[in-house]
Design a protein around this motif. Structure first.
Motif, mmCIF file in Angstrom:
data_model
loop_
_atom_site.group_PDB
_atom_site.id
_atom_site.type_symbol
_atom_site.label_atom_id
_atom_site.label_comp_id
_atom_site.label_asym_id
_atom_site.label_seq_id
_atom_site.Cartn_x
_atom_site.Cartn_y
_atom_site.Cartn_z
ATOM 1 N N ARG A 190 68.390 -45.086 -40.960
ATOM 2 C CA ARG A 190 69.176 -44.999 -42.196
ATOM 3 C C ARG A 190 70.589 -44.517 -41.885
ATOM 4 N NH1 ARG A 190 71.075 -42.077 -46.435
ATOM 5 N NH2 ARG A 190 70.806 -43.017 -48.504
ATOM 6 N N TRP A 191 70.707 -43.518 -41.025
ATOM 7 C CA TRP A 191 72.020 -43.013 -40.630
ATOM 8 C C TRP A 191 72.849 -44.119 -39.998
ATOM 9 C CZ3 TRP A 191 74.323 -42.958 -35.831
ATOM 10 C CH2 TRP A 191 75.445 -42.165 -35.667
ATOM 11 N N PHE A 192 72.205 -44.981 -39.226
ATOM 12 C CA PHE A 192 72.885 -46.035 -38.481
ATOM 13 C C PHE A 192 73.708 -46.933 -39.393
ATOM 14 C CE2 PHE A 192 73.183 -49.868 -35.853
ATOM 15 C CZ PHE A 192 73.409 -49.340 -34.587
ATOM 16 N N ILE A 193 73.246 -47.148 -40.634
ATOM 17 C CA ILE A 193 73.981 -48.037 -41.537
ATOM 18 C C ILE A 193 74.764 -47.276 -42.600
ATOM 19 C CG2 ILE A 193 72.372 -49.935 -41.196
ATOM 20 C CD1 ILE A 193 71.221 -49.301 -43.979
ATOM 21 N N THR A 194 74.710 -45.942 -42.578
ATOM 22 C CA THR A 194 75.411 -45.178 -43.616
ATOM 23 C C THR A 194 76.544 -44.315 -43.086
ATOM 24 O OG1 THR A 194 73.766 -43.403 -43.454
ATOM 25 C CG2 THR A 194 73.417 -45.073 -45.152
ATOM 26 N N ASP A 195 76.512 -43.921 -41.825
ATOM 27 C CA ASP A 195 77.539 -43.032 -41.292
ATOM 28 C C ASP A 195 78.838 -43.812 -41.057
ATOM 29 O OD1 ASP A 195 77.860 -40.162 -39.917
ATOM 30 O OD2 ASP A 195 78.945 -41.667 -38.735
ATOM 31 N N LYS A 196 79.893 -43.388 -41.709
ATOM 32 C CA LYS A 196 81.161 -44.129 -41.647
ATOM 33 C C LYS A 196 81.814 -44.026 -40.276
ATOM 34 C CE LYS A 196 82.167 -43.963 -46.588
ATOM 35 N NZ LYS A 196 83.140 -43.563 -47.637
ATOM 36 N N GLU A 197 81.661 -42.887 -39.614
ATOM 37 C CA GLU A 197 82.215 -42.749 -38.274
ATOM 38 C C GLU A 197 81.515 -43.711 -37.311
ATOM 39 O OE1 GLU A 197 83.037 -39.251 -34.922
ATOM 40 O OE2 GLU A 197 82.038 -38.746 -36.818
ATOM 41 N N ALA A 198 80.220 -43.827 -37.465
ATOM 42 C CA ALA A 198 79.473 -44.781 -36.642
ATOM 43 C C ALA A 198 79.915 -46.209 -36.957
ATOM 44 C CB ALA A 198 77.978 -44.625 -36.883
ATOM 45 N N GLY A 199 80.151 -46.482 -38.231
ATOM 46 C CA GLY A 199 80.598 -47.805 -38.630
ATOM 47 C C GLY A 199 81.912 -48.199 -37.994
ATOM 48 N N GLN A 200 82.804 -47.223 -37.819
ATOM 49 C CA GLN A 200 84.089 -47.502 -37.186
ATOM 50 C C GLN A 200 83.920 -47.871 -35.723
ATOM 51 O OE1 GLN A 200 87.141 -47.738 -38.382
ATOM 52 N NE2 GLN A 200 86.697 -47.153 -40.499
ATOM 53 N N VAL A 201 82.892 -47.320 -35.090
ATOM 54 C CA VAL A 201 82.638 -47.623 -33.683
ATOM 55 C C VAL A 201 81.905 -48.963 -33.546
ATOM 56 C CG1 VAL A 201 81.397 -46.885 -31.607
ATOM 57 C CG2 VAL A 201 82.578 -45.195 -33.031
ATOM 58 N N LEU A 202 80.897 -49.186 -34.375
ATOM 59 C CA LEU A 202 80.092 -50.410 -34.288
ATOM 60 C C LEU A 202 80.863 -51.639 -34.745
ATOM 61 C CD1 LEU A 202 76.749 -48.956 -35.685
ATOM 62 C CD2 LEU A 202 77.170 -49.666 -33.332
ATOM 63 N N ARG A 203 81.708 -51.475 -35.749
ATOM 64 C CA ARG A 203 82.511 -52.554 -36.325
ATOM 65 C C ARG A 203 81.663 -53.813 -36.586
ATOM 66 N NH1 ARG A 203 87.679 -51.729 -36.910
ATOM 67 N NH2 ARG A 203 88.219 -53.943 -36.833
ATOM 68 N N LEU A 204 82.002 -54.955 -35.973
ATOM 69 C CA LEU A 204 81.293 -56.193 -36.250
ATOM 70 C C LEU A 204 80.395 -56.611 -35.082
ATOM 71 C CD1 LEU A 204 84.110 -58.338 -37.919
ATOM 72 C CD2 LEU A 204 82.597 -56.654 -38.949
ATOM 73 N N THR A 205 79.959 -55.646 -34.282
ATOM 74 C CA THR A 205 79.142 -55.984 -33.112
ATOM 75 C C THR A 205 77.766 -56.502 -33.496
ATOM 76 O OG1 THR A 205 78.460 -53.660 -32.919
ATOM 77 C CG2 THR A 205 80.324 -54.388 -31.565
ATOM 78 N N ARG A 206 77.349 -56.264 -34.747
ATOM 79 C CA ARG A 206 76.107 -56.853 -35.257
ATOM 80 C C ARG A 206 76.376 -57.637 -36.541
ATOM 81 N NH1 ARG A 206 74.442 -52.320 -32.569
ATOM 82 N NH2 ARG A 206 72.542 -52.516 -31.294
ATOM 83 N N GLY A 207 77.577 -58.096 -36.690
ATOM 84 C CA GLY A 207 77.938 -58.846 -37.885
ATOM 85 C C GLY A 207 78.623 -57.964 -38.915
ATOM 86 N N ILE A 208 78.863 -58.536 -40.078
ATOM 87 C CA ILE A 208 79.512 -57.811 -41.171
ATOM 88 C C ILE A 208 78.592 -56.674 -41.625
ATOM 89 C CG2 ILE A 208 80.374 -58.002 -43.532
ATOM 90 C CD1 ILE A 208 80.823 -61.019 -42.870
ATOM 91 N N PRO A 209 79.050 -55.432 -41.593
ATOM 92 C CA PRO A 209 78.175 -54.301 -41.936
ATOM 93 C C PRO A 209 77.502 -54.479 -43.293
ATOM 94 C CG PRO A 209 80.247 -53.509 -41.054
ATOM 95 C CD PRO A 209 80.412 -54.988 -41.260
#
Length: 447
Positions: free
Chosen positions: A345-364
């Motif tokens: 759940r954290w993986f798709i909700t943490d904004k700092e993580a989102g900035q790192v992952l960006r589009l590596t698995r597609g559009i968040p």
């Protein structure tokens, strides 16, 4: 020194000795416990959180180097935010991943957290590998319709990671040049076929409004749009290929081959997706082509500023699909299910993580994270997001082939190619394809 003073001093020394003894014993036990738990190989080390044990989660995924690097950074980030939680990561290329996973599943040694794909998730749910994640609260993060479409037998077995959809890309510049009305959102299958007939009249020789269809999933969404559902249901135990719809759909394409509304079979066989010279749309041969949110970005790269998108044709029950096809799942054999659920759940909700992952698995999948990334995205990525947005309203579930149906999928395409090349009729192809499907369903049901 008085007797009272001697007594007080003696009592103080005794208390100090007791405290030293207790401290020594406590420290010795803690050290021994940490060592023993660490040797266990499970998550048993002392945690930074008071009163809890450390957890070491195993996790595996597939993908390119950019995904690997971003994910490793995010795992480290999670460990810093959640002292006591560490990871044992493993990452592979696509082929290596799906070669290894069946062995791990069979031995019940699959990782606590694993990346899962829509093409295989039903198979792993069917063999009891994946944990039910329905209790994870995704409200405000994932569209409720998407969640419902992702459920298998009423339960959620994968947390979606990205916004993905299947729709249609079209050459806006070329259609406008020839005075052809642009496709509109939520067009029906009848409108789609009529549009192709009318567009053919305005296009010069050698250009075609749509491509041919010979694959099972190309037909599946037509059948589902008209309320006839999944061809392969109940883990492959139920097979339902609607004859009336099948004949109507493929006889329409037979008409289109005769009227040159779709390219000749020989020309279509030479197409190479995403090649600047041989791609059917980038080369100027096709005006439309089926794409996903990821693959449509390539078209924008090949044809900058010329491409727009629309959802797949619809029927009374909807049309096309719009959901994630890549997930994080949790092993049903994990000894740390709650910790694994907290992480995904954290993986798709943490904004700092989102900035790192960006589009590596597609559009968040999380719209809040996408909103923070949007300003820095390229036009090709925004076009992928648009395809998802226009598709989600009428989207059907994503249909994957059932386990044991590889033979049927290959047979479907082979029989339809025989139709395309005039070696048999549509009805003859239906009889063969349907019989094989019924046989496989009976075999699956007998197990």
């Amino acid at each position: 020194m008085t007797k009272r003073q001697w007594l007080a001093k003696g009592l103080t020394l005794l208390m100090v000795a007791v405290l030293l003894l207790v401290t020594a014993c406590s420290g010795g036990n803690q050290e021994a416990g940490t060592k023993a738990e660490g040797q266990n190989g499970e998550a048993g080390e002392k945690s930074g959180d008071s009163g809890s044990k450390a957890v070491k989660l195993s996790i595996m995924w597939w993908g390119p180097d950019a995904r690997h690097e971003a994910t490793m950074k995010v795992l480290d980030m999670y460990s810093k935010q959640h002292p006591g939680v560490t990871f044992t990561p493993e990452y592979l290329a696509w082929d290596g991943y799906w070669s290894k996973l069946p062995t791990l599943a069979a031995s019940k040694s699959i990782t606590d957290v694993l990346q899962m794909d829509a093409a295989y998730i039903k198979e792993y749910v069917g063999n009891g590998t994946l944990e039910d994640l329905s209790d994870i609260d995704l409200s405000g993060i994932v569209d409720p319709n998407v969640i419902e479409n992702l459920k298998i037998d009423g339960k959620l077995y994968g947390i979606p990671l990205s916004q993905n959809a299947g729709g249609i890309a079209y050459n806006k510049e070329e259609l406008e040049k020839h005075g052809i009305p642009l496709p509109h959102q939520n067009w029906t299958w009848d409108e789609y076929f009529d549009w192709a007939r009318e567009a053919r009249k305005k296009l010069p020789e050698g250009k075609y409004p749509i491509g041919d269809v010979t694959t099972w999933d190309g037909y599946q969404y037509y059948q589902a749009a008209y309320g006839k559902g999944d061809i392969m249901a109940d883990g492959g135990k139920t097979f339902s290929l609607d004859k009336e719809l099948f004949l109507k759909f493929f006889n329409t394409y037979a008409e289109f081959r005769k009227e040159k509304i779709v390219p000749p079979a020989e020309q279509a066989a030479a197409f190479q997706e995403n090649d600047p010279q041989a791609d059917p749309m980038a080369s100027g041969v096709l005006m439309t082509t089926g794409k996903t949110t990821g693959s449509v970005s390539v078209m924008e790269t090949l044809m900058p500023g010329k491409v727009d998108v629309v959802n797949s044709p619809t029927g009374p029950d909807g049309g096309g699909w719009a959901q994630s096809t890549i997930f994080l799942s949790v092993s049903s054999n994990s000894k740390h299910k709650q910790e694994a659920k907290d992480f995904v759940r954290w993986f798709i909700t943490d904004k700092e993580a989102g900035q790192v992952l960006r589009l590596t698995r597609g559009i968040p999948i999380n719209p809040d994270i996408y909103a923070e990334l949007e300003a820095s995205l390229e036009p090709k990525d925004k076009l992928g997001k648009k395809l998802y947005d226009v598709s989600v309203e009428k989207a059907l579930p994503f249909f994957s082939s059932a386990a044991g149906y590889t033979e049927w999928v290959d047979a479907f395409e082979a029989e339809m190619e025989n139709v395309v090349y005039g070696k048999q009729s549509v009805e003859q192809a239906y009889e063969k394809i349907n019989q094989l499907g019924q046989d496989l369903a009976a075999k699956a049901a007998s197990k």
